[in-house]
Design a protein around this motif. Structure first.
Motif, short mmCIF file in Angstrom:
data_model
loop_
_atom_site.label_atom_id
_atom_site.label_comp_id
_atom_site.label_asym_id
_atom_site.label_seq_id
_atom_site.Cartn_x
_atom_site.Cartn_y
_atom_site.Cartn_z
N ASN A 30 -47.25 -83.35 14.73
CA ASN A 30 -48.17 -83.61 13.63
C ASN A 30 -49.12 -82.44 13.47
O ASN A 30 -49.66 -81.92 14.45
N LEU A 31 -49.36 -82.03 12.23
CA LEU A 31 -50.21 -80.86 11.98
C LEU A 31 -51.67 -81.12 12.35
O LEU A 31 -52.38 -80.20 12.77
N VAL A 32 -52.14 -82.35 12.23
CA VAL A 32 -53.51 -82.67 12.62
C VAL A 32 -53.68 -82.50 14.12
O VAL A 32 -54.66 -81.93 14.60
N LYS A 33 -52.69 -82.98 14.88
CA LYS A 33 -52.75 -82.84 16.34
C LYS A 33 -52.65 -81.37 16.76
O LYS A 33 -53.31 -80.95 17.72
N LYS A 34 -51.86 -80.60 16.05
CA LYS A 34 -51.78 -79.16 16.34
C LYS A 34 -53.12 -78.47 16.06
O LYS A 34 -53.57 -77.62 16.82
N THR A 35 -53.78 -78.87 14.99
CA THR A 35 -55.07 -78.28 14.64
C THR A 35 -56.14 -78.67 15.66
O THR A 35 -56.99 -77.85 16.03
N ILE A 36 -56.11 -79.91 16.13
CA ILE A 36 -57.05 -80.33 17.16
C ILE A 36 -56.78 -79.56 18.45
O ILE A 36 -57.72 -79.15 19.16
#
Length: 122
Positions: A30-36
């Protein structure tokens, strides 16, 4: 041996944060998890530089009448702290742009999963 680990606890905490951030960047889909994960990695780098720049018993670089100017080891170097403050500001701005781009990606493709995005783009 125990003194080595307890005396360098900031470095061990930094290493743990670095590993958690790298895990999030590499293994999450998930891109949100990668950004976090990227934000955690950035926080670990900032913590590392601030912990390197700190000294026990030192004071800020304002001239104190009780501490002679010649005792350089009694003062902190403000440059790493200043640079890390700049890094924090740049990191927050980058995260804001990243989340804005993720909202645009989600509105266009309907997902933030990396594999599904690659399939939809091709």
């Amino acid at each position: 041996m125990v003194e080595f680990f307890t005396g360098h606890y900031a470095y061990w905490f930094t290493l743990i944060l670095l590993c958690v951030g790298l895990y999030g960047i590499i293994f999450k889909r998930n891109l949100v998890k990668k950004t976090i994960g990227l934000a955690i990695l950035q926080a670990s780098v900032v913590l590392f530089f601030v912990s390197i720049a700190s000294k026990w018993g030192a004071t800020v670089t304002v001239i104190d009448k009780n501490i002679p100017v010649e005792q350089v080891e009694s003062y902190l170097n403000p440059l790493p702290h200043t640079l890390m403050l700049t890094a924090i500001v740049v990191g927050v701005a980058t995260l804001g742009v990243a989340f804005t781009l993720m909202i645009a990606i989600y509105n266009r493709y309907g997902t933030l999963d990396e594999q599904e995005l690659l399939e939809k783009i091709q």
